[in-house]
Scaffold this motif. Sequence first.
Motif, PDB file in Angstrom:
ATOM      1  N   GLU A   7       0.827  -1.213   0.000  1.00 27.66           N
ATOM      2  CA  GLU A   7       0.000   0.000   0.000  1.00 27.66           C
ATOM      3  C   GLU A   7       0.860   1.261   0.000  1.00 27.66           C
ATOM      4  O   GLU A   7       0.533   2.255  -0.659  1.00 27.66           O
ATOM      5  CB  GLU A   7      -0.934  -0.019   1.209  1.00 27.66           C
ATOM      6  N   ASN A   8       1.974   1.225   0.735  1.00 34.53           N
ATOM      7  CA  ASN A   8       2.896   2.359   0.721  1.00 34.53           C
ATOM      8  C   ASN A   8       3.448   2.593  -0.684  1.00 34.53           C
ATOM      9  O   ASN A   8       3.519   3.738  -1.153  1.00 34.53           O
ATOM     10  CB  ASN A   8       4.059   2.120   1.695  1.00 34.53           C
ATOM     11  N   LEU A   9       3.841   1.529  -1.341  1.00 36.53           N
ATOM     12  CA  LEU A   9       4.383   1.660  -2.697  1.00 36.53           C
ATOM     13  C   LEU A   9       3.332   2.200  -3.658  1.00 36.53           C
ATOM     14  O   LEU A   9       3.620   3.071  -4.485  1.00 36.53           O
ATOM     15  CB  LEU A   9       4.915   0.310  -3.193  1.00 36.53           C
ATOM     16  N   LEU A  10       2.116   1.711  -3.518  1.00 38.62           N
ATOM     17  CA  LEU A  10       1.037   2.169  -4.404  1.00 38.62           C
ATOM     18  C   LEU A  10       0.744   3.657  -4.208  1.00 38.62           C
ATOM     19  O   LEU A  10       0.341   4.343  -5.153  1.00 38.62           O
ATOM     20  CB  LEU A  10      -0.230   1.341  -4.178  1.00 38.62           C
ATOM     21  N   MET A  11       0.965   4.154  -2.997  1.00 35.25           N
ATOM     22  CA  MET A  11       0.772   5.585  -2.749  1.00 35.25           C
ATOM     23  C   MET A  11       1.730   6.420  -3.610  1.00 35.25           C
ATOM     24  O   MET A  11       1.416   7.548  -3.987  1.00 35.25           O
ATOM     25  CB  MET A  11       0.989   5.910  -1.275  1.00 35.25           C
ATOM     26  N   GLY A  12       2.884   5.853  -3.918  1.00 32.85           N
ATOM     27  CA  GLY A  12       3.841   6.561  -4.766  1.00 32.85           C
ATOM     28  C   GLY A  12       3.411   6.646  -6.218  1.00 32.85           C
ATOM     29  O   GLY A  12       3.946   7.448  -6.978  1.00 32.85           O
ATOM     30  N   ALA A  13       2.461   5.799  -6.606  1.00 28.61           N
ATOM     31  CA  ALA A  13       1.978   5.784  -7.994  1.00 28.61           C
ATOM     32  C   ALA A  13       0.508   6.175  -8.043  1.00 28.61           C
ATOM     33  O   ALA A  13      -0.239   5.717  -8.908  1.00 28.61           O
ATOM     34  CB  ALA A  13       2.189   4.400  -8.601  1.00 28.61           C
ATOM     35  N   PHE A  14       0.090   7.047  -7.118  1.00 30.67           N
ATOM     36  CA  PHE A  14      -1.329   7.378  -6.986  1.00 30.67           C
ATOM     37  C   PHE A  14      -1.912   7.996  -8.250  1.00 30.67           C
ATOM     38  O   PHE A  14      -3.109   7.878  -8.512  1.00 30.67           O
ATOM     39  CB  PHE A  14      -1.557   8.313  -5.800  1.00 30.67           C
ATOM     40  N   SER A  15      -1.061   8.653  -9.053  1.00 25.26           N
ATOM     41  CA  SER A  15      -1.569   9.334 -10.249  1.00 25.26           C
ATOM     42  C   SER A  15      -1.549   8.448 -11.491  1.00 25.26           C
ATOM     43  O   SER A  15      -2.014   8.862 -12.559  1.00 25.26           O
ATOM     44  CB  SER A  15      -0.749  10.597 -10.524  1.00 25.26           C
ATOM     45  N   VAL A  16      -1.032   7.220 -11.355  1.00 28.93           N
ATOM     46  CA  VAL A  16      -0.942   6.309 -12.508  1.00 28.93           C
ATOM     47  C   VAL A  16      -2.184   5.428 -12.573  1.00 28.93           C
ATOM     48  O   VAL A  16      -2.540   4.774 -11.590  1.00 28.93           O
ATOM     49  CB  VAL A  16       0.327   5.422 -12.399  1.00 28.93           C
ATOM     50  N   LYS A  17      -2.836   5.410 -13.718  1.00 26.47           N
ATOM     51  CA  LYS A  17      -4.071   4.640 -13.870  1.00 26.47           C
ATOM     52  C   LYS A  17      -3.838   3.255 -14.486  1.00 26.47           C
ATOM     53  O   LYS A  17      -4.624   2.338 -14.263  1.00 26.47           O
ATOM     54  CB  LYS A  17      -5.073   5.415 -14.741  1.00 26.47           C
ATOM     55  N   ASP A  18      -2.771   3.135 -15.264  1.00 25.08           N
ATOM     56  CA  ASP A  18      -2.487   1.885 -15.971  1.00 25.08           C
ATOM     57  C   ASP A  18      -1.860   0.872 -15.004  1.00 25.08           C
ATOM     58  O   ASP A  18      -0.740   1.064 -14.531  1.00 25.08           O
ATOM     59  CB  ASP A  18      -1.531   2.166 -17.131  1.00 25.08           C
ATOM     60  N   LYS A  19      -2.581  -0.207 -14.730  1.00 23.58           N
ATOM     61  CA  LYS A  19      -2.098  -1.201 -13.760  1.00 23.58           C
ATOM     62  C   LYS A  19      -0.824  -1.885 -14.223  1.00 23.58           C
ATOM     63  O   LYS A  19       0.010  -2.272 -13.401  1.00 23.58           O
ATOM     64  CB  LYS A  19      -3.191  -2.233 -13.500  1.00 23.58           C
ATOM     65  N   SER A  20      -0.657  -2.046 -15.528  1.00 20.44           N
ATOM     66  CA  SER A  20       0.556  -2.696 -16.032  1.00 20.44           C
ATOM     67  C   SER A  20       1.780  -1.812 -15.785  1.00 20.44           C
ATOM     68  O   SER A  20       2.870  -2.313 -15.481  1.00 20.44           O
ATOM     69  CB  SER A  20       0.430  -3.003 -17.529  1.00 20.44           C
ATOM     70  N   VAL A  21       1.604  -0.494 -15.876  1.00 17.41           N
ATOM     71  CA  VAL A  21       2.700   0.434 -15.593  1.00 17.41           C
ATOM     72  C   VAL A  21       3.058   0.374 -14.112  1.00 17.41           C
ATOM     73  O   VAL A  21       4.239   0.361 -13.745  1.00 17.41           O
ATOM     74  CB  VAL A  21       2.314   1.878 -15.994  1.00 17.41           C
ATOM     75  N   ILE A  22       2.040   0.315 -13.266  1.00 15.43           N
ATOM     76  CA  ILE A  22       2.277   0.220 -11.818  1.00 15.43           C
ATOM     77  C   ILE A  22       3.055  -1.052 -11.491  1.00 15.43           C
ATOM     78  O   ILE A  22       4.023  -1.023 -10.718  1.00 15.43           O
ATOM     79  CB  ILE A  22       0.936   0.248 -11.050  1.00 15.43           C
ATOM     80  N   GLN A  23       2.655  -2.168 -12.092  1.00 13.45           N
ATOM     81  CA  GLN A  23       3.339  -3.439 -11.839  1.00 13.45           C
ATOM     82  C   GLN A  23       4.784  -3.394 -12.331  1.00 13.45           C
ATOM     83  O   GLN A  23       5.694  -3.906 -11.668  1.00 13.45           O
ATOM     84  CB  GLN A  23       2.588  -4.586 -12.522  1.00 13.45           C
TER      85      GLN A  23
END
Length: 235
Positions: free
Chosen positions: A97-113
């Motif tokens: 969850e902490n890591l995901l907070m760093g990508a809060f503005s990214v919508k593309d799940k593949s980019v987040i992964q």
Amino acid sequence: MHLLHLNNIETFYGGIQALKGIQMTVDKGEIVTLIGSNGAGKSTTLKSISGLAKVKTGSIYFNGIDITNKPAHETTSLGIAHVPEGRRIFPRLSVKENLLMGAFSVKDKSVIQERMQRVFQYFPKLKDRLEQKGGTMSGGEQQMLAIGRALMMKPDLLMLDEPSMGLAPIIVEQIFEIIKELNQEGITILLVEQNAFQALQIAHRGYVIQTGEIKLQGLGHELIKNDEVREAYLA
């Protein structure tokens, strides 16, 4: 054109002047370190850049854009990631969850992964602790998580405030090796660090700040040999 340019920055906390005409630059691909004693203005300089401290006079340009007094979420969206002193992770959230907070503005799940996998390349321990609460991790692991969260933003400029503070020497060595690796991968780094010797060893250039003013500047390997720097910060 400089990636980052601070021009005659003055920042106050109430009636107390913290920065007194700071002039400094960071070029793309550099590691630039800012060293000085406690209360010299190092953290305030980073906060002035990221929008966490209000600049009274002067200007700050990033990638040719005037970011003076832009709010923190805007400087982040422009590509500046700020890892503050004390790490400031979300202790009740999991590592994931902490890591995901760093990508809060990214919508593309593949980019987040993709970004998360890249973080795991630098910090494999985080992959094994995805569901662990951030606040239950060691200081070194929390620092890795704080840097990892910043990397999830895919920043052009990574600002690190005292990344070695309170860490065991072996962890400090690991953190500085990772900072060098990140820079070799193309991330520009502005490093605030009390461990002046470690910082100047890896920095291309350095600035010495005293009571809110830049007193010395030069190449990292030159500042290590400077008598004034050695006496004040390397003794």
